[in-house]
Motif scaffolding. Structure first.
Motif, PDB file in Angstrom:
ATOM      1  N   TRP A 109       0.826  -1.208   0.000  1.00 42.67           N
ATOM      2  CA  TRP A 109       0.000   0.000   0.000  1.00 42.67           C
ATOM      3  C   TRP A 109       0.865   1.265   0.000  1.00 42.67           C
ATOM      4  O   TRP A 109       0.605   2.189  -0.764  1.00 42.67           O
ATOM      5  N   LYS A 110       1.898   1.284   0.838  1.00 40.41           N
ATOM      6  CA  LYS A 110       2.736   2.480   0.966  1.00 40.41           C
ATOM      7  C   LYS A 110       3.610   2.721  -0.255  1.00 40.41           C
ATOM      8  O   LYS A 110       3.736   3.847  -0.719  1.00 40.41           O
ATOM      9  N   THR A 111       4.231   1.681  -0.773  1.00 49.43           N
ATOM     10  CA  THR A 111       5.203   1.860  -1.853  1.00 49.43           C
ATOM     11  C   THR A 111       4.603   1.684  -3.238  1.00 49.43           C
ATOM     12  O   THR A 111       5.187   2.126  -4.220  1.00 49.43           O
ATOM     13  N   ARG A 112       3.502   1.002  -3.312  1.00 48.51           N
ATOM     14  CA  ARG A 112       2.884   0.629  -4.603  1.00 48.51           C
ATOM     15  C   ARG A 112       3.845  -0.222  -5.436  1.00 48.51           C
ATOM     16  O   ARG A 112       3.703  -0.336  -6.642  1.00 48.51           O
ATOM     17  N   ASP A 113       4.847  -0.798  -4.772  1.00 46.00           N
ATOM     18  CA  ASP A 113       5.798  -1.684  -5.445  1.00 46.00           C
ATOM     19  C   ASP A 113       5.332  -3.120  -5.262  1.00 46.00           C
ATOM     20  O   ASP A 113       5.468  -3.690  -4.189  1.00 46.00           O
ATOM     21  N   LEU A 114       4.791  -3.677  -6.315  1.00 43.77           N
ATOM     22  CA  LEU A 114       4.284  -5.041  -6.265  1.00 43.77           C
ATOM     23  C   LEU A 114       5.048  -5.938  -7.225  1.00 43.77           C
ATOM     24  O   LEU A 114       4.567  -6.996  -7.620  1.00 43.77           O
ATOM     25  N   SER A 115       6.260  -5.526  -7.560  1.00 40.54           N
ATOM     26  CA  SER A 115       7.062  -6.296  -8.515  1.00 40.54           C
ATOM     27  C   SER A 115       7.399  -7.687  -7.983  1.00 40.54           C
ATOM     28  O   SER A 115       7.549  -8.626  -8.751  1.00 40.54           O
ATOM     29  N   GLY A 116       7.503  -7.836  -6.672  1.00 37.95           N
ATOM     30  CA  GLY A 116       7.829  -9.131  -6.093  1.00 37.95           C
ATOM     31  C   GLY A 116       6.620  -9.976  -5.756  1.00 37.95           C
ATOM     32  O   GLY A 116       6.760 -11.061  -5.196  1.00 37.95           O
TER      33      GLY A 116
ATOM     34  N   LEU B  39       1.072 -12.680  -9.185  1.00 39.49           N
ATOM     35  CA  LEU B  39      -0.368 -12.624  -9.414  1.00 39.49           C
ATOM     36  C   LEU B  39      -1.026 -14.005  -9.299  1.00 39.49           C
ATOM     37  O   LEU B  39      -2.027 -14.144  -8.598  1.00 39.49           O
ATOM     38  N   PRO B  40      -0.474 -15.047  -9.948  1.00 39.26           N
ATOM     39  CA  PRO B  40      -1.112 -16.368  -9.806  1.00 39.26           C
ATOM     40  C   PRO B  40      -1.111 -16.861  -8.350  1.00 39.26           C
ATOM     41  O   PRO B  40      -2.102 -17.414  -7.883  1.00 39.26           O
ATOM     42  N   MET B  41      -0.017 -16.624  -7.635  1.00 42.24           N
ATOM     43  CA  MET B  41       0.050 -17.076  -6.241  1.00 42.24           C
ATOM     44  C   MET B  41      -0.986 -16.362  -5.384  1.00 42.24           C
ATOM     45  O   MET B  41      -1.696 -16.989  -4.610  1.00 42.24           O
ATOM     46  N   TYR B  42      -1.080 -15.043  -5.489  1.00 44.42           N
ATOM     47  CA  TYR B  42      -2.035 -14.305  -4.665  1.00 44.42           C
ATOM     48  C   TYR B  42      -3.473 -14.606  -5.061  1.00 44.42           C
ATOM     49  O   TYR B  42      -4.365 -14.578  -4.217  1.00 44.42           O
ATOM     50  N   THR B  43      -3.705 -14.897  -6.332  1.00 40.70           N
ATOM     51  CA  THR B  43      -5.051 -15.288  -6.761  1.00 40.70           C
ATOM     52  C   THR B  43      -5.438 -16.618  -6.128  1.00 40.70           C
ATOM     53  O   THR B  43      -6.514 -16.745  -5.534  1.00 40.70           O
TER      54      THR B  43
ATOM     55  N   VAL C 262     -10.189 -11.549   8.033  1.00 35.26           N
ATOM     56  CA  VAL C 262      -9.167 -10.498   8.000  1.00 35.26           C
ATOM     57  C   VAL C 262      -8.124 -10.794   6.934  1.00 35.26           C
ATOM     58  O   VAL C 262      -7.736  -9.906   6.157  1.00 35.26           O
ATOM     59  N   THR C 263      -7.661 -12.049   6.866  1.00 33.38           N
ATOM     60  CA  THR C 263      -6.649 -12.412   5.876  1.00 33.38           C
ATOM     61  C   THR C 263      -7.179 -12.219   4.461  1.00 33.38           C
ATOM     62  O   THR C 263      -6.443 -11.772   3.573  1.00 33.38           O
ATOM     63  N   LEU C 264      -8.447 -12.536   4.238  1.00 34.25           N
ATOM     64  CA  LEU C 264      -9.036 -12.347   2.907  1.00 34.25           C
ATOM     65  C   LEU C 264      -9.029 -10.870   2.516  1.00 34.25           C
ATOM     66  O   LEU C 264      -8.686 -10.532   1.376  1.00 34.25           O
ATOM     67  N   VAL C 265      -9.362  -9.996   3.436  1.00 33.03           N
ATOM     68  CA  VAL C 265      -9.335  -8.554   3.148  1.00 33.03           C
ATOM     69  C   VAL C 265      -7.916  -8.104   2.800  1.00 33.03           C
ATOM     70  O   VAL C 265      -7.705  -7.400   1.803  1.00 33.03           O
ATOM     71  N   LEU C 266      -6.938  -8.530   3.600  1.00 31.42           N
ATOM     72  CA  LEU C 266      -5.547  -8.148   3.338  1.00 31.42           C
ATOM     73  C   LEU C 266      -5.043  -8.714   2.013  1.00 31.42           C
ATOM     74  O   LEU C 266      -4.416  -8.007   1.221  1.00 31.42           O
ATOM     75  N   ALA C 267      -5.307  -9.995   1.776  1.00 36.01           N
ATOM     76  CA  ALA C 267      -4.843 -10.634   0.541  1.00 36.01           C
ATOM     77  C   ALA C 267      -5.509 -10.008  -0.687  1.00 36.01           C
ATOM     78  O   ALA C 267      -4.854  -9.790  -1.706  1.00 36.01           O
ATOM     79  N   CYS C 268      -6.798  -9.715  -0.579  1.00 33.61           N
ATOM     80  CA  CYS C 268      -7.491  -9.097  -1.713  1.00 33.61           C
ATOM     81  C   CYS C 268      -7.024  -7.667  -1.947  1.00 33.61           C
ATOM     82  O   CYS C 268      -7.007  -7.210  -3.091  1.00 33.61           O
ATOM     83  N   ALA C 269      -6.632  -6.978  -0.880  1.00 37.76           N
ATOM     84  CA  ALA C 269      -6.084  -5.627  -1.058  1.00 37.76           C
ATOM     85  C   ALA C 269      -4.784  -5.687  -1.852  1.00 37.76           C
ATOM     86  O   ALA C 269      -4.586  -4.924  -2.803  1.00 37.76           O
ATOM     87  N   VAL C 270      -3.903  -6.622  -1.490  1.00 37.15           N
ATOM     88  CA  VAL C 270      -2.643  -6.785  -2.227  1.00 37.15           C
ATOM     89  C   VAL C 270      -2.929  -7.233  -3.656  1.00 37.15           C
ATOM     90  O   VAL C 270      -2.357  -6.714  -4.620  1.00 37.15           O
ATOM     91  N   LEU C 271      -3.835  -8.185  -3.815  1.00 34.17           N
ATOM     92  CA  LEU C 271      -4.204  -8.678  -5.146  1.00 34.17           C
ATOM     93  C   LEU C 271      -4.790  -7.555  -5.999  1.00 34.17           C
ATOM     94  O   LEU C 271      -4.426  -7.400  -7.171  1.00 34.17           O
ATOM     95  N   GLY C 272      -5.658  -6.759  -5.403  1.00 39.28           N
ATOM     96  CA  GLY C 272      -6.246  -5.632  -6.133  1.00 39.28           C
ATOM     97  C   GLY C 272      -5.207  -4.622  -6.572  1.00 39.28           C
ATOM     98  O   GLY C 272      -5.231  -4.136  -7.709  1.00 39.28           O
ATOM     99  N   LEU C 273      -4.271  -4.310  -5.673  1.00 36.38           N
ATOM    100  CA  LEU C 273      -3.193  -3.393  -6.040  1.00 36.38           C
ATOM    101  C   LEU C 273      -2.342  -3.969  -7.164  1.00 36.38           C
ATOM    102  O   LEU C 273      -1.941  -3.247  -8.086  1.00 36.38           O
TER     103      LEU C 273
ATOM    104  N   ILE D  15      -3.268  -6.070  -9.507  1.00 34.00           N
ATOM    105  CA  ILE D  15      -4.043  -6.006 -10.746  1.00 34.00           C
ATOM    106  C   ILE D  15      -4.082  -4.568 -11.277  1.00 34.00           C
ATOM    107  O   ILE D  15      -3.894  -4.333 -12.469  1.00 34.00           O
ATOM    108  N   LEU D  16      -4.288  -3.610 -10.391  1.00 29.39           N
ATOM    109  CA  LEU D  16      -4.316  -2.199 -10.805  1.00 29.39           C
ATOM    110  C   LEU D  16      -2.977  -1.745 -11.383  1.00 29.39           C
ATOM    111  O   LEU D  16      -2.930  -0.958 -12.318  1.00 29.39           O
ATOM    112  N   HIS D  17      -1.894  -2.253 -10.830  1.00 27.59           N
ATOM    113  CA  HIS D  17      -0.575  -1.825 -11.272  1.00 27.59           C
ATOM    114  C   HIS D  17      -0.002  -2.666 -12.405  1.00 27.59           C
ATOM    115  O   HIS D  17       1.116  -2.437 -12.837  1.00 27.59           O
ATOM    116  N   LEU D  18      -0.767  -3.623 -12.904  1.00 29.68           N
ATOM    117  CA  LEU D  18      -0.340  -4.371 -14.087  1.00 29.68           C
ATOM    118  C   LEU D  18      -0.295  -3.464 -15.303  1.00 29.68           C
ATOM    119  O   LEU D  18       0.491  -3.656 -16.221  1.00 29.68           O
ATOM    120  N   ARG D  19      -1.152  -2.461 -15.294  1.00 29.69           N
ATOM    121  CA  ARG D  19      -1.241  -1.543 -16.433  1.00 29.69           C
ATOM    122  C   ARG D  19      -0.124  -0.525 -16.446  1.00 29.69           C
ATOM    123  O   ARG D  19       0.108   0.141 -17.439  1.00 29.69           O
TER     124      ARG D  19
END
Length: 86
Positions: free
Chosen positions: A27-34, A37-41, A68-79, A81-85
């Motif tokens: 959330w803070k860095t918006r760095d999701l390079s590591g 996507l398949p794993m978090y999905t 709680v874990t679903l909310v956190l995991a989906c937040a990372v997954l959503g970020l 997906i958003l940053h794939l573009r």
């Protein structure tokens, strides 16, 4: 509260807490390079399945942790997906 419930709550707390640093860092860095996507999905679907199971057997440690874990995991997954573009 039974010993097994106490163990369940401790396990739920620790496994849920383990995802907080990843979610905050993403959330803070918006760095999701590591982040894979398949794993978090797959992980998010697995957590959702655990949540459904917890609801079916009415196990509050499972329900609480996986909610709680679903909310956190989906937040990372959503970020991710958003940053794939980007």
């Amino acid at each position: 509260m039974s010993t097994s419930e106490i163990i369940g709550y401790i396990a739920a707390f620790l496994t849920t807490l383990a995802f907080v640093p990843q979610a905050l860092h993403s959330w803070k860095t918006r760095d999701l390079s590591g982040v894979s996507l398949p794993m978090y999905t797959l992980f998010s679907v697995g957590v959702l399945t655990w949540l459904v199971y917890g609801i079916m057997i009415i196990s509050w440690p499972i329900i609480a942790a996986n909610s709680v874990t679903l909310v956190l995991a989906c937040a990372v997954l959503g970020l991710k997906i958003l940053h794939l573009r980007d």
